[in-house]
Design a protein around this motif. Structure first.
Motif, mmCIF file in Angstrom:
data_model
loop_
_atom_site.group_PDB
_atom_site.id
_atom_site.type_symbol
_atom_site.label_atom_id
_atom_site.label_comp_id
_atom_site.label_asym_id
_atom_site.label_seq_id
_atom_site.Cartn_x
_atom_site.Cartn_y
_atom_site.Cartn_z
ATOM 1 N N VAL A 9 7.859 -54.331 -45.087
ATOM 2 C CA VAL A 9 6.721 -55.230 -44.861
ATOM 3 C C VAL A 9 7.252 -56.530 -44.265
ATOM 4 O O VAL A 9 8.269 -57.067 -44.712
ATOM 5 C CB VAL A 9 5.968 -55.554 -46.175
ATOM 6 C CG1 VAL A 9 4.743 -56.423 -45.890
ATOM 7 C CG2 VAL A 9 5.560 -54.282 -46.914
ATOM 8 N N PHE A 11 6.099 -60.528 -42.900
ATOM 9 C CA PHE A 11 5.132 -61.608 -42.701
ATOM 10 C C PHE A 11 5.678 -62.404 -41.526
ATOM 11 O O PHE A 11 6.640 -63.156 -41.688
ATOM 12 C CB PHE A 11 5.001 -62.488 -43.942
ATOM 13 C CG PHE A 11 4.300 -61.798 -45.085
ATOM 14 C CD1 PHE A 11 2.955 -61.464 -44.999
ATOM 15 C CD2 PHE A 11 4.982 -61.485 -46.240
ATOM 16 C CE1 PHE A 11 2.306 -60.818 -46.048
ATOM 17 C CE2 PHE A 11 4.334 -60.845 -47.293
ATOM 18 C CZ PHE A 11 2.998 -60.512 -47.197
ATOM 19 N N VAL A 16 10.124 -59.041 -45.738
ATOM 20 C CA VAL A 16 10.153 -59.303 -47.186
ATOM 21 C C VAL A 16 10.261 -58.057 -48.052
ATOM 22 O O VAL A 16 10.647 -58.151 -49.209
ATOM 23 C CB VAL A 16 8.959 -60.161 -47.659
ATOM 24 C CG1 VAL A 16 8.903 -61.465 -46.900
ATOM 25 C CG2 VAL A 16 7.656 -59.431 -47.535
ATOM 26 N N VAL A 17 9.917 -56.885 -47.511
ATOM 27 C CA VAL A 17 10.154 -55.636 -48.254
ATOM 28 C C VAL A 17 11.000 -54.748 -47.353
ATOM 29 O O VAL A 17 10.661 -54.513 -46.204
ATOM 30 C CB VAL A 17 8.822 -54.939 -48.636
ATOM 31 C CG1 VAL A 17 9.076 -53.546 -49.204
ATOM 32 C CG2 VAL A 17 8.053 -55.786 -49.648
ATOM 33 N N GLY A 39 9.610 -59.559 -53.763
ATOM 34 C CA GLY A 39 8.737 -58.655 -53.007
ATOM 35 C C GLY A 39 7.877 -57.736 -53.861
ATOM 36 O O GLY A 39 7.202 -56.845 -53.328
ATOM 37 N N SER A 41 5.001 -58.239 -55.674
ATOM 38 C CA SER A 41 3.558 -58.286 -55.385
ATOM 39 C C SER A 41 3.270 -57.721 -54.004
ATOM 40 O O SER A 41 2.234 -57.077 -53.798
ATOM 41 C CB SER A 41 3.048 -59.726 -55.445
ATOM 42 O OG SER A 41 3.187 -60.243 -56.736
ATOM 43 N N THR A 42 4.180 -57.956 -53.077
ATOM 44 C CA THR A 42 3.954 -57.472 -51.712
ATOM 45 C C THR A 42 3.929 -55.949 -51.681
ATOM 46 O O THR A 42 3.092 -55.345 -50.993
ATOM 47 C CB THR A 42 5.025 -58.044 -50.766
ATOM 48 O OG1 THR A 42 4.990 -59.468 -50.852
ATOM 49 C CG2 THR A 42 4.776 -57.619 -49.336
ATOM 50 N N ARG A 45 0.534 -55.016 -53.227
ATOM 51 C CA ARG A 45 -0.589 -55.357 -52.354
ATOM 52 C C ARG A 45 -0.626 -54.457 -51.123
ATOM 53 O O ARG A 45 -1.695 -54.162 -50.586
ATOM 54 C CB ARG A 45 -0.520 -56.827 -51.947
ATOM 55 C CG ARG A 45 -0.748 -57.772 -53.138
ATOM 56 C CD ARG A 45 -0.516 -59.224 -52.746
ATOM 57 N NE ARG A 45 -1.432 -59.643 -51.703
ATOM 58 C CZ ARG A 45 -2.669 -60.096 -51.933
ATOM 59 N NH1 ARG A 45 -3.108 -60.226 -53.172
ATOM 60 N NH2 ARG A 45 -3.461 -60.433 -50.937
ATOM 61 N N THR A 46 0.551 -54.026 -50.675
ATOM 62 C CA THR A 46 0.587 -53.132 -49.513
ATOM 63 C C THR A 46 0.037 -51.762 -49.884
ATOM 64 O O THR A 46 -0.744 -51.166 -49.137
ATOM 65 C CB THR A 46 2.023 -53.034 -48.958
ATOM 66 O OG1 THR A 46 2.491 -54.352 -48.676
ATOM 67 C CG2 THR A 46 2.060 -52.203 -47.685
ATOM 68 N N ASN A 51 -2.266 -55.663 -47.184
ATOM 69 C CA ASN A 51 -1.339 -56.193 -46.168
ATOM 70 C C ASN A 51 -1.429 -55.347 -44.906
ATOM 71 O O ASN A 51 -1.488 -54.123 -44.988
ATOM 72 C CB ASN A 51 0.109 -56.132 -46.660
ATOM 73 C CG ASN A 51 0.451 -57.304 -47.550
ATOM 74 O OD1 ASN A 51 -0.070 -58.395 -47.362
ATOM 75 N ND2 ASN A 51 1.308 -57.075 -48.508
ATOM 76 N N TRP A 54 2.941 -53.341 -42.062
ATOM 77 C CA TRP A 54 3.930 -52.562 -42.804
ATOM 78 C C TRP A 54 4.240 -51.281 -42.048
ATOM 79 O O TRP A 54 3.460 -50.835 -41.217
ATOM 80 C CB TRP A 54 3.434 -52.225 -44.219
ATOM 81 C CG TRP A 54 2.160 -51.435 -44.278
ATOM 82 C CD1 TRP A 54 0.886 -51.941 -44.248
ATOM 83 C CD2 TRP A 54 2.022 -50.009 -44.348
ATOM 84 N NE1 TRP A 54 -0.025 -50.917 -44.320
ATOM 85 C CE2 TRP A 54 0.640 -49.723 -44.387
ATOM 86 C CE3 TRP A 54 2.922 -48.943 -44.406
ATOM 87 C CZ2 TRP A 54 0.144 -48.413 -44.457
ATOM 88 C CZ3 TRP A 54 2.434 -47.640 -44.487
ATOM 89 C CH2 TRP A 54 1.051 -47.393 -44.509
ATOM 90 N N ASP A 159 -0.677 -56.494 -61.406
ATOM 91 C CA ASP A 159 0.274 -57.529 -60.982
ATOM 92 C C ASP A 159 0.313 -58.645 -62.020
ATOM 93 O O ASP A 159 -0.587 -59.480 -62.070
ATOM 94 C CB ASP A 159 -0.121 -58.083 -59.609
ATOM 95 C CG ASP A 159 1.010 -58.915 -58.998
ATOM 96 O OD1 ASP A 159 2.029 -59.166 -59.694
ATOM 97 O OD2 ASP A 159 0.871 -59.305 -57.823
#
Ligand SMILES: Nc1ncnc2c1ncn2[C@@H]1O[C@H](COP(=O)(O)OP(=O)(O)OP(=O)(O)O)[C@@H](O)[C@H]1O
Ligand SMILES: [Mg+2]
Length: 244
Positions: A9, A11, A16-17, A39, A41-42, A45-46, A51, A54, A159
């Motif tokens: 992922v 941004f 960040v991932v 990472g 939460s990311t 959320r993905t 998000n 990705w 989360d």
């Protein structure tokens, strides 16, 4: 039930991932832990479809997810956030908050379902026509959990569901989540910085650092002190310090 393969992922230019892969069996609760900004939460959320940027392969119940999710996905996969105050509409009563997912998904029997959802999360009937600000923090998080469950999802993404709550209320909400997971046979991913919380609810957990998974271990291995990676050991040491 949930498959994450080579997930990356971004941004903007921030990656960040990084190449995250794990699987969660049906009925399992899988934990994600790691330092702030790693990472967690990311990833969640993905999976939830929140998000856009990705790549990799995401599957839920054997179905490969695209970048746009359909309505069936949003019925099957629900998320509970850390801050119930921020995630509940302040001008909607609990009744309205719980009605909305039923309307969106065209689910009949709203009356019975709302009553049942309130009972399931052990909220008093009187809470139904109150606004979020008229409830305690723990009660608000129960409303958020009821909202997530009211349309009968199969996957719950949590989360930091208890970290905004008073310590005395955290255990109650955790026990509620454990009971609901059993009763409804939910598959869950739980993000938490609290290893005790993760050990309480999860069969297995992944430790993240700098956008990567550095270790996956079972709850038994965690309890037996068999963590191998230094970041896991740091998190364990930190949790002991906080307990002391
Ligand atoms: N919407 C966003 N836009 C830009 N950058 C973001 C966004 N969300 C997260 N990030 C960045 O991605 C990285 C990972 O953030 P993330 O929220 O996933 O971490 P986390 O592990 O959940 O941390 P915490 O434990 O503090 O909640 C951080 O560097 C963060 O600044
Ligand atoms: Mg987070």
């Amino acid at each position: 039930m949930i498959g994450v393969e080579h997930l990356n992922v971004h941004f903007g230019s921030n990656h960040v991932v990084r190449d995250v892969s794990f699987n969660v069996a049906a009925g399992e609760t899988f934990g994600l832990v790691g330092e702030s900004g790693s990472g967690k939460s990311t990833v969640l959320r993905t999976i939830a479809g929140l998000n856009a940027d990705w790549n990799g392969t995401l599957t839920v119940a054997g179905k490969t997810l695209g970048h746009r999710r359909d309505r069936a996905f949003f019925k099957a996969v629900q998320m509970v956030f850390q801050d119930p105050y921020g995630s509940l509409h302040p001008r909607q009563t609990v009744d309205r908050i719980l009605s909305e997912p039923l309307e969106v998904h065209g689910i009949p029997d709203a009356e019975a379902r709302i009553v049942r959802a309130l009972e399931e999360v052990a909220l008093p009937r009187a809470a139904r026509f109150r606004y979020p600000h008229q409830l305690s923090g723990g009660q608000r998080q129960r409303v958020a959990i009821a909202r997530a469950l009211v349309a009968d999802p199969s996957v719950l993404l949590l989360d930091e569901p208890t970290s905004a709550l008073d310590v005395s209320v955290q255990a109650e909400v955790l026990n509620l989540l454990a009971d609901l997971r059993e009763a409804r046979q939910l598959t869950c991913i739980l993000v938490s910085h609290n290893l005790a919380v993760v050990a309480h609810l999860c069969e297995r957990l992944a430790v993240m650092q700098g956008g990567r998974i550095v270790e996956v271990l079972t709850e038994a291995q965690l309890r037996a002190g068999e963590a191998r990676h230094s970041h896991t050991q740091d998190l364990i040491a930190l949790s002991h310090e906080l307990e002391a």
